[in-house]
Structures are given as C-alpha cells and as structure tokens.
Motif scaffolding. Sequence first.
Motif, PDB file in Angstrom:
ATOM      1  N   ALA A  64      38.668  16.597 -52.674  1.00  0.00           N
ATOM      2  CA  ALA A  64      39.499  15.424 -52.957  1.00  0.00           C
ATOM      3  C   ALA A  64      38.683  14.416 -53.760  1.00  0.00           C
ATOM      4  O   ALA A  64      37.460  14.315 -53.620  1.00  0.00           O
ATOM      5  CB  ALA A  64      39.968  14.802 -51.645  1.00  0.00           C
ATOM      6  N   SER A  65      39.332  13.670 -54.595  1.00  0.00           N
ATOM      7  CA  SER A  65      38.618  12.730 -55.458  1.00  0.00           C
ATOM      8  C   SER A  65      38.022  11.595 -54.638  1.00  0.00           C
ATOM      9  O   SER A  65      38.571  11.215 -53.587  1.00  0.00           O
ATOM     10  CB  SER A  65      39.561  12.167 -56.515  1.00  0.00           C
ATOM     11  OG  SER A  65      40.473  11.249 -55.928  1.00  0.00           O
ATOM     12  N   PRO A  66      36.907  11.016 -55.087  1.00  0.00           N
ATOM     13  CA  PRO A  66      36.337   9.860 -54.381  1.00  0.00           C
ATOM     14  C   PRO A  66      37.332   8.715 -54.243  1.00  0.00           C
ATOM     15  O   PRO A  66      37.335   8.014 -53.225  1.00  0.00           O
ATOM     16  CB  PRO A  66      35.140   9.467 -55.265  1.00  0.00           C
ATOM     17  CG  PRO A  66      34.754  10.742 -55.947  1.00  0.00           C
ATOM     18  CD  PRO A  66      36.039  11.458 -56.200  1.00  0.00           C
ATOM     19  N   ALA A  67      38.189   8.519 -55.231  1.00  0.00           N
ATOM     20  CA  ALA A  67      39.164   7.429 -55.148  1.00  0.00           C
ATOM     21  C   ALA A  67      40.159   7.662 -54.022  1.00  0.00           C
ATOM     22  O   ALA A  67      40.511   6.726 -53.286  1.00  0.00           O
ATOM     23  CB  ALA A  67      39.909   7.298 -56.483  1.00  0.00           C
ATOM     24  N   VAL A  68      40.613   8.901 -53.864  1.00  0.00           N
ATOM     25  CA  VAL A  68      41.537   9.221 -52.773  1.00  0.00           C
ATOM     26  C   VAL A  68      40.846   9.032 -51.432  1.00  0.00           C
ATOM     27  O   VAL A  68      41.433   8.485 -50.481  1.00  0.00           O
ATOM     28  CB  VAL A  68      42.076  10.656 -52.922  1.00  0.00           C
ATOM     29  CG1 VAL A  68      42.757  11.122 -51.635  1.00  0.00           C
ATOM     30  CG2 VAL A  68      43.048  10.739 -54.091  1.00  0.00           C
ATOM     31  N   LEU A  69      39.605   9.481 -51.329  1.00  0.00           N
ATOM     32  CA  LEU A  69      38.882   9.340 -50.060  1.00  0.00           C
ATOM     33  C   LEU A  69      38.647   7.874 -49.721  1.00  0.00           C
ATOM     34  O   LEU A  69      38.750   7.475 -48.556  1.00  0.00           O
ATOM     35  CB  LEU A  69      37.553  10.097 -50.132  1.00  0.00           C
ATOM     36  CG  LEU A  69      37.678  11.617 -50.279  1.00  0.00           C
ATOM     37  CD1 LEU A  69      36.302  12.243 -50.424  1.00  0.00           C
ATOM     38  CD2 LEU A  69      38.417  12.226 -49.083  1.00  0.00           C
ATOM     39  N   ASP A  70      38.350   7.064 -50.718  1.00  0.00           N
ATOM     40  CA  ASP A  70      38.184   5.627 -50.464  1.00  0.00           C
ATOM     41  C   ASP A  70      39.503   5.006 -50.015  1.00  0.00           C
ATOM     42  O   ASP A  70      39.521   4.125 -49.145  1.00  0.00           O
ATOM     43  CB  ASP A  70      37.678   4.920 -51.722  1.00  0.00           C
ATOM     44  CG  ASP A  70      36.206   5.190 -51.988  1.00  0.00           C
ATOM     45  OD1 ASP A  70      35.495   5.563 -51.035  1.00  0.00           O
ATOM     46  OD2 ASP A  70      35.776   5.042 -53.147  1.00  0.00           O
ATOM     47  N   ALA A  71      40.619   5.455 -50.611  1.00  0.00           N
ATOM     48  CA  ALA A  71      41.922   4.942 -50.189  1.00  0.00           C
ATOM     49  C   ALA A  71      42.225   5.338 -48.753  1.00  0.00           C
ATOM     50  O   ALA A  71      42.750   4.535 -47.972  1.00  0.00           O
ATOM     51  CB  ALA A  71      43.013   5.465 -51.129  1.00  0.00           C
ATOM     52  N   LEU A  72      41.890   6.578 -48.380  1.00  0.00           N
ATOM     53  CA  LEU A  72      42.073   7.007 -46.992  1.00  0.00           C
ATOM     54  C   LEU A  72      41.184   6.214 -46.047  1.00  0.00           C
ATOM     55  O   LEU A  72      41.594   5.862 -44.941  1.00  0.00           O
ATOM     56  CB  LEU A  72      41.782   8.499 -46.861  1.00  0.00           C
ATOM     57  CG  LEU A  72      42.865   9.459 -47.347  1.00  0.00           C
ATOM     58  CD1 LEU A  72      42.358  10.888 -47.284  1.00  0.00           C
ATOM     59  CD2 LEU A  72      44.126   9.312 -46.500  1.00  0.00           C
ATOM     60  N   ALA A  73      39.954   5.950 -46.472  1.00  0.00           N
ATOM     61  CA  ALA A  73      39.042   5.169 -45.632  1.00  0.00           C
ATOM     62  C   ALA A  73      39.608   3.782 -45.366  1.00  0.00           C
ATOM     63  O   ALA A  73      39.524   3.270 -44.241  1.00  0.00           O
ATOM     64  CB  ALA A  73      37.669   5.082 -46.299  1.00  0.00           C
ATOM     65  N   ARG A  74      40.184   3.173 -46.380  1.00  0.00           N
ATOM     66  CA  ARG A  74      40.787   1.847 -46.181  1.00  0.00           C
ATOM     67  C   ARG A  74      42.004   1.949 -45.267  1.00  0.00           C
ATOM     68  O   ARG A  74      42.209   1.106 -44.393  1.00  0.00           O
ATOM     69  CB  ARG A  74      41.162   1.233 -47.529  1.00  0.00           C
ATOM     70  CG  ARG A  74      39.977   0.825 -48.383  1.00  0.00           C
ATOM     71  CD  ARG A  74      40.422   0.002 -49.591  1.00  0.00           C
ATOM     72  NE  ARG A  74      41.230   0.791 -50.517  1.00  0.00           N
ATOM     73  CZ  ARG A  74      40.736   1.499 -51.526  1.00  0.00           C
ATOM     74  NH1 ARG A  74      39.422   1.536 -51.726  1.00  0.00           N
ATOM     75  NH2 ARG A  74      41.532   2.164 -52.342  1.00  0.00           N
TER      76      ARG A  74
END
Length: 296
Positions: A64-74
């Motif tokens: 998964a892209s880092p941007a998607v993972l950051d969105a999930l983290a938020r």
Amino acid sequence: MSTATALRDFLRSRRARLHPRDVGLPDGGRPRRVAGLRREEIAELADVSVDYYTRMEQGRVRNASPAVLDALARALRLDPEETRHLHRIARPPAGRATARPGAARPQQVRPMLRTLLASLEGLPSLVMGRRMEVLAWNRAASALLGDFDAMAPAERNIARMTFLRPGSRTLYADWEACARGNVAYLGMEAGRRPDDPELAALIGELAMRSQEFRTWWAEHPVQDKTSGTKGFQHPVVGRLELTYETLRAADDPSQALITYAPEPGSPSADALRLLLSWTAPERAPAPAAAPAARPR
C-alpha cells in the motif's frame, strides 16, 4: 509471525479500540454488535473504498502507498510508533529472504558500547541485544537487577527475567507497567523481524508460560525503549527511583546501552551507593560480557 497476519491483527485491534465519538462520527443510538468502529467507518475516515480496506485488513493488499498508510494511521488515531509499525508490516522489504536457523551470526558487543559500559562503574548499565538478551553488563547492573554471572546464558534476557524469574514482581515497584513495556517492545521487534525464528521462539515461550503475556500480546502493543523513570523495591536497600536512558549507535540500532541513574543528592542516590558498597568485592571485576553464543 507472517506480515499478513500481523497486519490483520494490528488493524483489527486498533479499529476495535475506537468509538464513533472518538473520531467525530455519529453514534446512531443503536447498540453495536462488535466493539469499536466498523470497517466502512474506517474506510470513510481514510478516504479509501470499503473493499480496499477490507482486503487490507485481510492481508490481501501488497505494498500500500505511504499516503494511504498515513491516512489509515490518522483514521485509527495511531501514535508515531504505531504509525511506523504499520508502515513496516504493510510494506515489508521486497525480496527479503526467509531467515534460516543458523543463518544469523551471534551479536558481538560493539567496542564503543563496551568502552562506555566500563566508564559507568557507579551506574547500573547493560547492553541489550535485538531480542532483549543481555549481552554485557557492569557490576552495578548485577547488584540492581540480579547476578548475571550466575545465570545461564538463556536466562539473561530482560523479557524472560521480567515474566519468569522469581522475585521480579517484587523488584519492580510497578511490575505491570514494566512487563507491558516489554510486551510492546517485543511487538515492535516482531514487526521489524517477522522471519526471526529465535524471536518467535521467545515470544512463544513467554505466551506458553505466562497468562499475563498472552493477554497483553493479544492487544498488539508496540513501543520502543527510550527513556523514563522506573521504581525498584530492592531487597537490600529498599526503594529506588532511577531514570533510565537508552543509547543506540545510528548505524547499528540492534544493540542498546541502557543506563539507570538516580537524581543527584536524592535518597535513591544514597540507596544506590549503599547497594554498591554492600555488594562490592575486594576487587571489582571488569565489565562482564555474555559468552559467545552458538551460531544463529
């Protein structure tokens, strides 16, 4: 310890701990059949499709892209360490070879860490390896934590000592906080090295022999060892409050120098001096190191 299983369990545990009001969603007023948020609510918060998030929670999404993972983290309200853990288990290094028994070399204490250890004669200090094993220690560490020289090499492990060694529950003033911290550290290391057979064996042993470990491991905590204050109730000198600091070389974070120190002029400083004088031999030995381990 597969990354797919780790990702599935981690996402489910973090989703289960959230309530709609935690993330600004309406409750709806109806009882929920499961704890925490629904998959579709996490998907909405992270701005991904429900199908995509479902496949990710099932371990069926690769890289998964880092941007998607950051969105999930938020969306999941992850702290910085949990966010790093999510990236590690969702994006394992490509082409990583599966670890084989005997493939890893035994750790040797870095010369600079040994030099620092020798200079900290009056402060309990030790070098911890990648699986929380104690690789080297000074006399003050043995006086505070236990006689490492008298232990079998396999027993010289911070997590194993905390959960399985008689007396650990009374040595630590807040044993549960200390033990939970060890579980969280092993959880972080398992995310870094899911193919490490000896780390898996340690976690399996602790889960088999300790109900507390099994319960807390199921919560999938992750936390590094950095710095803080720890209380001890030592059988010789009583209560000590010590600040600990963890130092790692930038080019080799798999070894850590952990040092405990009292506040200058405090009752804990007096108690530590008394402890060291009580346990002092006629001639203090040089900082000890664990004997060379068998190849791993």
